[in-house]
Scaffold this active site. Sequence first.
Site, PDB file in Angstrom:
ATOM      1  N   ASP A 112       0.793  -1.213   0.008  1.00 29.97           N
ATOM      2  CA  ASP A 112       0.067  -0.190  -0.177  1.00 29.97           C
ATOM      3  C   ASP A 112       0.885   1.290  -0.026  1.00 29.97           C
ATOM      4  O   ASP A 112       2.003   1.304   0.567  1.00 29.97           O
ATOM      5  CB  ASP A 112      -0.715  -0.022   1.093  1.00 29.97           C
ATOM      6  CG  ASP A 112      -2.080  -0.968   0.976  1.00 29.97           C
ATOM      7  OD1 ASP A 112      -2.493  -1.351  -0.013  1.00 29.97           O
ATOM      8  OD2 ASP A 112      -2.655  -1.342   2.118  1.00 29.97           O
ATOM      9  N   ASP A 130      -7.267  -1.226  -4.553  1.00 35.76           N
ATOM     10  CA  ASP A 130      -8.133  -0.879  -3.638  1.00 35.76           C
ATOM     11  C   ASP A 130      -9.321   0.126  -4.194  1.00 35.76           C
ATOM     12  O   ASP A 130     -10.481  -0.147  -4.128  1.00 35.76           O
ATOM     13  CB  ASP A 130      -7.600  -0.318  -2.248  1.00 35.76           C
ATOM     14  CG  ASP A 130      -6.864  -1.413  -1.756  1.00 35.76           C
ATOM     15  OD1 ASP A 130      -6.964  -2.598  -1.572  1.00 35.76           O
ATOM     16  OD2 ASP A 130      -5.888  -0.948  -0.870  1.00 35.76           O
TER      17      ASP A 130
END
Length: 161
Positions: A112, A130
């Site tokens: 991330d 995401d």
Amino acid sequence: MNRKIFLVAIITLFIDQITKTLLTIFINLNEKVTIIKNFFSLYSIENYGAAWSIFNYKVEILIVASIIALIIIYRYIYSFKVNKRNNIAFGLLIGGIFGNLMDRVFLGYVRDFLSFKFFSYQYPIFNFADISIVIGVFLLVIAIIKGEDKDGKNSSNRNEQ
């Protein structure tokens, strides 16, 4: 699954994996690069859970959940009307889920790096996969609201487009 959904899924997966790879090349783990002060940064982390740290260090559960989600999505593709928005929605969902699934399977965590701060709230750090999943779900909610989730006439033709 039709070719349009497959193409969107492949493009989504490619962008996700390229952005994560570039991140690991140019930004060190736990390094933060400010883009817009007090709002947006690139912040390289290894995420061992899901959003808001649910199932933290339960990679096996998240892998199984991703596979189950892909099976359910594949099942429901055929009950939605065939149109551009729905093709994009399913492609984004499949590509996004596969992007994070690949990280979990091959790395044991998800890479991330997108970090946003809204006033005093630090939003959980996320990635392109995401974003794709959220947009895909949003587009399918629109389809359901519009009544495009039950189409007997076009659902049998889904493979042809």
